[in-house]
Structures are given as structure tokens and as C-alpha cells.
Design an enzyme around this catalytic site. Structure first.
Site, mmCIF file in Angstrom:
data_model
loop_
_atom_site.group_PDB
_atom_site.id
_atom_site.type_symbol
_atom_site.label_atom_id
_atom_site.label_comp_id
_atom_site.label_asym_id
_atom_site.label_seq_id
_atom_site.Cartn_x
_atom_site.Cartn_y
_atom_site.Cartn_z
ATOM 1 N N GLY A 281 -22.086 -1.360 -5.128
ATOM 2 C CA GLY A 281 -23.217 -0.445 -5.150
ATOM 3 C C GLY A 281 -24.571 -1.091 -4.954
ATOM 4 O O GLY A 281 -25.502 -0.452 -4.450
ATOM 5 N N PHE B 120 -13.460 -6.475 1.382
ATOM 6 C CA PHE B 120 -14.629 -6.109 0.591
ATOM 7 C C PHE B 120 -15.905 -6.439 1.356
ATOM 8 O O PHE B 120 -16.844 -7.024 0.814
ATOM 9 C CB PHE B 120 -14.598 -6.817 -0.762
ATOM 10 C CG PHE B 120 -15.123 -5.951 -1.892
ATOM 11 C CD1 PHE B 120 -14.596 -4.702 -2.136
ATOM 12 C CD2 PHE B 120 -16.136 -6.388 -2.712
ATOM 13 C CE1 PHE B 120 -15.071 -3.905 -3.156
ATOM 14 C CE2 PHE B 120 -16.626 -5.600 -3.744
ATOM 15 C CZ PHE B 120 -16.088 -4.362 -3.965
ATOM 16 N N PRO B 121 -15.967 -6.061 2.648
ATOM 17 C CA PRO B 121 -17.092 -6.496 3.486
ATOM 18 C C PRO B 121 -18.415 -5.834 3.156
ATOM 19 O O PRO B 121 -19.451 -6.297 3.618
ATOM 20 C CB PRO B 121 -16.637 -6.101 4.897
ATOM 21 C CG PRO B 121 -15.729 -4.946 4.670
ATOM 22 C CD PRO B 121 -15.003 -5.255 3.404
ATOM 23 N N LEU B 122 -18.375 -4.769 2.361
ATOM 24 C CA LEU B 122 -19.630 -4.088 2.021
ATOM 25 C C LEU B 122 -20.004 -4.276 0.557
ATOM 26 O O LEU B 122 -20.892 -3.596 0.044
ATOM 27 C CB LEU B 122 -19.513 -2.592 2.352
ATOM 28 C CG LEU B 122 -19.261 -2.298 3.828
ATOM 29 C CD1 LEU B 122 -19.115 -0.813 4.062
ATOM 30 C CD2 LEU B 122 -20.375 -2.870 4.692
ATOM 31 N N GLY B 123 -19.349 -5.218 -0.103
ATOM 32 C CA GLY B 123 -19.730 -5.533 -1.473
ATOM 33 C C GLY B 123 -19.563 -4.370 -2.415
ATOM 34 O O GLY B 123 -18.490 -3.782 -2.509
ATOM 35 N N TYR C 89 0.858 -1.180 0.000
ATOM 36 C CA TYR C 89 0.000 0.000 0.000
ATOM 37 C C TYR C 89 0.897 1.234 0.000
ATOM 38 O O TYR C 89 1.458 1.614 1.018
ATOM 39 C CB TYR C 89 -0.925 0.015 1.212
ATOM 40 C CG TYR C 89 -1.847 -1.175 1.341
ATOM 41 C CD1 TYR C 89 -2.095 -2.014 0.257
ATOM 42 C CD2 TYR C 89 -2.479 -1.465 2.537
ATOM 43 C CE1 TYR C 89 -2.941 -3.099 0.375
ATOM 44 C CE2 TYR C 89 -3.328 -2.543 2.667
ATOM 45 C CZ TYR C 89 -3.553 -3.369 1.578
ATOM 46 O OH TYR C 89 -4.387 -4.455 1.698
#
Length: 317
Positions: free
Chosen positions: A229, A224-227, A66
Site C-alpha cells: 500500500g 510482488f512487483p508492486l510492493g 495454485y
């Protein structure tokens, strides 16, 4: 069937310590555009990290790729001398070529390439120690399993450095995701304290790994815990469901992950202090069993979608 209000355990304890709150912070986005170079607004990036600690966050996730490097250096600049109990997890073993561009490799994901040679991993642990200003890294994760190098060699050098006192715990990170078979193999080489895989309420393909982690006392870190849109966007399924409870879609998605298993250790990321504060409030959301089932059924209608690049949203890797 009766319902109950469940209050998830707010903390997770590694095998021989430490004990951390299960809602941590992912620092990846606190770098330049395309996760490359220093942050465009260093003062804001530092303010987000400091506010996270003020809010009680004691688990911060980063990686040598990063920036590369700038993310680890930012954490040291903003937070050192570190408050007692703060755990910083970092990763190594993945190469990048430029902003938003992950080096391509044959038979691998189109934007990453693993490099698991023992001499390289040893070097990267030492470099991360210097950048972070630490004598020991509490959790060091192999960022990708390198299919060209025996896993015994990749994890063997990390186990050696653990015995040397430079690493406290070893973990695995995946994309493609770490499998149960790989976890079994890895645990025959050294103790594995954490696994980081893609997982969210709409993409539960990693359920077997999460169940395995729970059975064996391993922290499961969903990236990516919130997927995407379809879940937390303005017209997202979670956004719509969250309105019923007076919370945001992101808060609902994070709260579900905390509810799903006592072994989930979350690292939502953001560049906004306001969003950071919203995310940390997710730990206080409590619904009954029937409400959670209704939300799960609603999200099951969403088509699971896996990222083809690193996306700038809270909770992306």
C-alpha cells in the site's frame, strides 16, 4: 548530464527460443479464496485469461500449488487449443495445507515448505502436463529449493525430463530468494533460463541477482512487483508520482521494472479485465532518465516490506 527518452525492448528471447513479450500475466489469483479451490466466478476467470491473450500477452505464469491444480486446469479450459506462440510457465516443489495456509516447516518461511524429492518432482511435471493439456512445458520452475535434498537431485530430475522432451526450459523460484551462489551452483547442473525473486522499486535487495541474470541472459521474473500500500494504495508514493504523468501507480511501477533491465519479465496478476487492460498499457509509458531517477529517489523513502501471506493485489505472486 543529458537525458533521453528510452523505449524498453518489448520482448525477451530465451536462449533457444521462444521470444515473448516482457509484460505477461500471473494467473495465481484466478482461483478460489486463499488461492484454494476453483474460482468463485469461473466465467470471469476465463474471460480475464482470454482477454489477456487478445491484448497480446503470450507469457502466462502458474504453479501446481495454485488451487492446488485448479489454476492449471482453468488455463487449459479457457485457452486450449492454445494459440501459436503462447508460453505457459508452471512451477512445482512446494506444498500447501489449505486455503491461505502454506504448510509450515522448520527453518523455512512461516507459510511454505519445499518438497524437492526427485520422484515427487517427476510426478508433478507429469501431472502439470495433464492438467495443462501439453506435451511439453516451455518453462518449468523449481518453486522452492528444498534444503533437505541435494540441489543436484532436484535439478537433475528436471534436466532428465528436459532431455526426454517434457520440459523446454528450467528455472528457479525463491522465497527465501534465490541467491547468486545458488544460481551459480544450479547452472553447473543444468541450463537455467529464468529466476523468479521478490523485487520492486522500493525493495531492490535482489539487485545482485538481477544483474547476474542480465549478464548471463537469464529472464528475471519479479514477484510482488508492486510492493504494498505504501506504493500503489490510494495514498501510495507511486500513486502520487503517477498522477503527474496521467497514469496509475501500478502502471508506473510496472513501467519502471521494464525500464530497469531488458531481462525483467513481468507477471502482474488481477481478477479484473479492466485492471488487466490498465496493466498492459504500462509497456507504452516512456520517461526520460531524470524522471526515472526522481521516481526512484521518491520510492527510496518507502520502507521495504515483505509479505507474510499472499496478498490480493495486481502483481502479487
Amino acid at each position: 548530464m543529458s537525458t533521453s527518452i528510452q523505449s524498453p525492448n518489448p520482448s525477451f528471447t530465451f536462449a533457444d527460443g521462444p521470444c515473448v513479450r516482457r509484460l505477461g500475466f500471473g494467473a495465481m489469483h484466478l482461483t478460489g479464496p486463499g488461492m484454494w479451490g476453483p474460482p468463485s466466478d469461473p466465467d470471469n476467470a476465463a474471460a480475464v485469461l482470454r482477454r489477456a491473450v487478445e491484448l497480446g500477452v503470450d507469457f502466462i505464469d502458474t504453479a501446481d500449488s495454485y488451487g492446488p491444480g485448479y489454476n492449471e486446469e482453468l488455463i487449459r479450459t479457457a485457452l486450449s487449443p492454445y494459440p501459436e506462440g503462447l508460453v505457459i510457465a508452471t512451477k512445482g516443489g512446494m506444498l500447501r495445507s489449505g486455503p491461505g495456509d502454506w504448510i509450515r516447516g522448520e527453518n523455512r518461511s512461516p507459510y511454505i515448505v519445499a518438497l524437492g524429492r526427485p520422484e515427487y518432482l517427476r510426478q508433478q511435471v507429469e501431472v502439470s502436463l495433464l492438467r495443462l493439456g501439453l506435451d511439453r512445458i516451455d518453462l518449468y520452475m523449481l518453486h522452492r529449493i528444498d534444503e533437505t535434498v541435494p540441489l543436484e537431485d532436484q535439478l537433475g530430475v528436471l534436466a532428465d525430463m528436459r532431455r526426454e522432451g517434457k520440459i523446454r526450459h528450467v528455472g528457479l523460484s525463491g522465497q527465501p530468494e534465490v541467491t547468486v551462489e545458488q544460481l551459480d551452483q544450479a547452472r553447473r547442473i543444468t541450463e537455467i533460463a529464468a529466476v523468479e525473486n521478490l523485487y520492486n522499486i522500493a525493495d531492490r535487495s535482489g539487485e545482485d541477482v538481477l544483474d547476474y541474470a542480465e549478464r548471463h541472459g537469464i529472464a528475471f521474473i519479479p514477484w510482488f512487483p508492486l510492493g504494498h500500500g505504501d506504493l500503489v494504495g490510494p495514498d501510495g508514493i507511486l500513486t502520487e508520482a503517477a498522477a503527474r504523468y496521467g497514469v496509475t501507480g501500478a502502471q508506473l511501477g510496472l513501467a519502471w521494472l521494464l525500464h530497469r533491465s531488458p531481462n525483467t519479465l513481468l507477471i502482474p496478476g488481477t481478477t479484473s479485465v479492466a485492471h488487466l487492460e490498465e496493466n498492459t498499457e504500462a509497456a507504452g509509458l516512456q520517461l526520460d532518465d531524470n524522471q526515472w531517477r526522481e521516481i526512484e529517489q521518491l520510492c527510496a523513502k518507502a520502507t521495504p516490506w515483505r509479505p507474510t501471506a499472499h496478498h490480493d493485489q495486481a502483481g502479487a505472486r
